[in-house]
Structures are given as C-alpha cells and as structure tokens.
Write a protein that holds these residues in place. Structure first.
Motif, PDB file in Angstrom:
ATOM      1  N   SER A   9      68.073  10.574 -40.552  1.00  0.00           N
ATOM      2  CA  SER A   9      66.903   9.920 -41.146  1.00  0.00           C
ATOM      3  C   SER A   9      65.754  10.914 -41.185  1.00  0.00           C
ATOM      4  N   THR A  10      65.065  10.993 -42.303  1.00  0.00           N
ATOM      5  CA  THR A  10      63.924  11.904 -42.428  1.00  0.00           C
ATOM      6  C   THR A  10      62.638  11.259 -41.948  1.00  0.00           C
ATOM      7  N   LYS A  11      62.686   9.960 -41.680  1.00  0.00           N
ATOM      8  CA  LYS A  11      61.562   9.224 -41.110  1.00  0.00           C
ATOM      9  C   LYS A  11      62.038   8.555 -39.823  1.00  0.00           C
ATOM     10  N   TYR A  16      61.478   3.522 -41.722  1.00  0.00           N
ATOM     11  CA  TYR A  16      62.358   3.446 -42.886  1.00  0.00           C
ATOM     12  C   TYR A  16      62.980   2.061 -43.044  1.00  0.00           C
ATOM     13  N   ILE A 272      62.866  10.608 -35.539  1.00  0.00           N
ATOM     14  CA  ILE A 272      63.676  11.085 -36.660  1.00  0.00           C
ATOM     15  C   ILE A 272      65.047  11.485 -36.105  1.00  0.00           C
ATOM     16  N   GLU A 275      70.141  15.081 -39.347  1.00  0.00           N
ATOM     17  CA  GLU A 275      71.285  14.883 -40.245  1.00  0.00           C
ATOM     18  C   GLU A 275      72.463  15.718 -39.745  1.00  0.00           C
TER      19      GLU A 275
END
Length: 337
Positions: A9-11, A16, A272, A275
């Motif tokens: 997750s980038t947030k 999100y 965060i 990935e």
C-alpha cells in the motif's frame, strides 16, 4: 508471485480503505482485557476517516452487550457498529425457512433475540415440532440442549449453525468454540449444518453494505475463518499476530486462507506496507528477503515483521509451484508479538 499473496500500500491502510471489518477475540481484546495496542490504533483509524464494523462469530451475546464491552475497554462503539454471527444466522434462516416458523435455538440470548427479530417463533424443545434447529456458541449449553437438537433433527428439522470455529481464545488460553459444540450434534445426527458465520462471505458483505463501503478491509487473527472469509468475499484481509494464528501458521497457509497484509497488531493500520517484489530467487519486502531452496526457507535482513512478510511471499510461491516446504526446518523469524 502467486495471486494469493501479500500486496503493498502506498498510503496507510486507514487512509486507503474506508471501512474496516474488525474481528473481536484475538484482535480487539483477549478474554476480558483489551489488547493494549487496540484502543489507540482504532481511535487513530477513526480519526483518519476509517469507519469500523466489529464482525464476530460469537453468537451468544446481544450487539448492545458487545458495544458496551468495547466501550468499557476504551474502544467507543455504537450498536450499529456490531455485526454478530447471530444476526447472520437469522438472515440465513430467512433464505431457507418460511417466516413465522418454529425454530429450536441452541445458544445464548443474542441468538434468540436475532431469530425472533427475523420473524420466527423460538422454541426450546423438540416436542414443539420445530422446522429448523440453529446452534450458536454459549458457555452454558450442555447435554440437554444437544439432546433436544438431536431429537428435532431426527424428527425432520433442518440444521443450521451460526459458525464453525473449533476453538476460541480466552485469557486462560484456547477453549472449545462453537464448531466443537456443533460437532456433537452433527456426530449424533449424521447431519452437517449450513453455517452462516466466517469463513462464509455473507457476514463480510452484510457488514460492508451496512456502511456502504467502497473499499472494505477485513481484519482478523484466524486464517481459517477471518482470512479465509476475506478471500471468499473478495476483500483484502489484514492478519494481526495477536490471537490464534502466528507467523509460522501464515507461512503454511493454503491459498484460500492467505492474508493480503500482515502486521504485529492493529497499529499497522497507520503504516504504509511495502510492496513485495521478486528478484532472481529472492522475495523482497522492505530490507528483508527470503527464498526457498531444496524445501528449506532462508530469511534475512530487514525488520522482524518484514522478514515474516518476505518469508510468506517466498513460501507461498514455492508451495504454489509444487515445492514442499520442510516444516521441521522453518526458521525462527525473530517475531514475538
């Protein structure tokens, strides 16, 4: 990588995902006490805009009792934010049994209330000729209740269960869950009940629909109920390591029980999640990496939780490729949550 693997997750998750479907035992509390990280983590999630629904396979208690307990533990909760297996079980009855029918309820007051609210006549004896039996967890049921259920089912009543959890966590350790109690009646009758609770997807969909969730996130500690249910409902699932299943269990999870995220506890909602990636034979998460060679899992680098994450990605990919993991050699991942 396998499709049934971890994602990033980038947030922070709480920014999100708009609604969290939060399990109770082993996630928010254990026995009579809150898990220490849970109240501040959930308060922070609410402050970030995430809404909460507490989704539990416990069918013995009223939603008001659950919300009251959570509030007393420092997790302010309204009745509308509670979804119990009793409510899911009552909804399941409406799909199979005519409204107004007699139903023998084996379980706690929460289940009796839900079945009555769904339009059924609750009875306590097989002599009342019920058309259905529904069984949910209660610490107070015993042989007499099991016998009445058995008589009714032998008499033609259909058999339902709120959930099939074989165990539940308490402050003294693991105890028999509703699945273990349901097994008594199932063995006595030879009839397998239809079950409403997790891991069936219905509870997840009901809870998400209650708040019109667009991006729901299921959160739990059990692979075979919480995370399997999330997969069945086609929702991302966050596994926290504060309850029944641990990191070693996650490594060995079959594809239909794998979480999308793993964290030590609910505090990871504010983080965060790196990935995962694969380079050569190595799976990478953050600064951690893992690989399986000759059935042996090798892990190094990074933080303890990233080692768990990388190890899961590597182990799951190997399992999906048909490689057998040598369980006896699984390394200690430096995780003690």
């Amino acid at each position: 990588m396998s499709e049934a693997t971890l994602i990033g997750s980038t947030k922070p998750l709480q920014e999100y995902y708009d609604v969290a479907l939060v399990d109770l035992d082993g996630v928010a509390y254990k026995g009579p006490d809150a898990i220490p990280s849970a109240p501040p983590a959930l308060a922070a999630a609410r402050a970030a805009g995430m809404e909460l629904v507490f989704v539990t396979n416990n069918a013995s208690r009223e939603p008001e009792d659950v919300s009251g307990q959570l509030t007393s533990l420092g997790i302010p909760t309204s009745v509308e934010e509670v979804m119990t297996a009793a409510q899911a079980g009552a909804l399941m009855l409406t799909e199979h049994i005519a409204n107004g029918s007699r139903v023998l309820v084996i379980g706690g007051q929460g289940l009796r209330t839900a079945v009555t609210a769904a339009g059924y006549t609750v009875v306590s004896s097989a002599d009342d000729a019920p058309v259905a039996v529904i069984q949910g967890y209660s610490p107070d049921i015993g042989w007499r209740e099991f016998a009445e259920a058995t008589y009714a089912i032998h008499g033609g009543a259909r058999f339902f269960a709120t959930n099939l959890d074989m165990s539940l966590p308490t402050n003294r350790g693991m105890a028999p869950g509703n699945g273990a109690l349901v097994a008594v009646v199932a063995r006595a009758t030879g009839v397998t009940p239809l079950a409403a609770g997790k891991p069936e997807p219905a509870m997840f969909h009901m809870a998400a629909e209650r708040l019109n969730a667009k991006r729901p996130l299921a959160i739990g500690d059990r692979l075979d109920t919480d995370l399997k249910g999330a997969r069945a409902a086609n929702m991302p699932g966050l596994m926290v390591l504060t309850g029944v299943n641990d990191a070693r269990d996650a490594l060995l999870a079959p594809a239909d029980q794998r979480p999308s995220f793993i964290g030590a506890d609910l505090s990871v909602l504010s983080e965060i999640h790196p990935e995962p990636s694969v380079s050569g034979h190595w799976a990478h998460v953050g600064e951690a990496r893992a690989r399986v060679t000759g059935g042996h899992l090798l892990v190094d680098g990074g933080s303890a939780i990233d080692r768990v994450r990388a190890a899961c990605v590597a182990a799951w990919a190997a399992a999906d490729a048909g490689e057998k993991i040598v369980v006896e050699t699984l390394p200690h991942l430096g995780v003690a949550f």
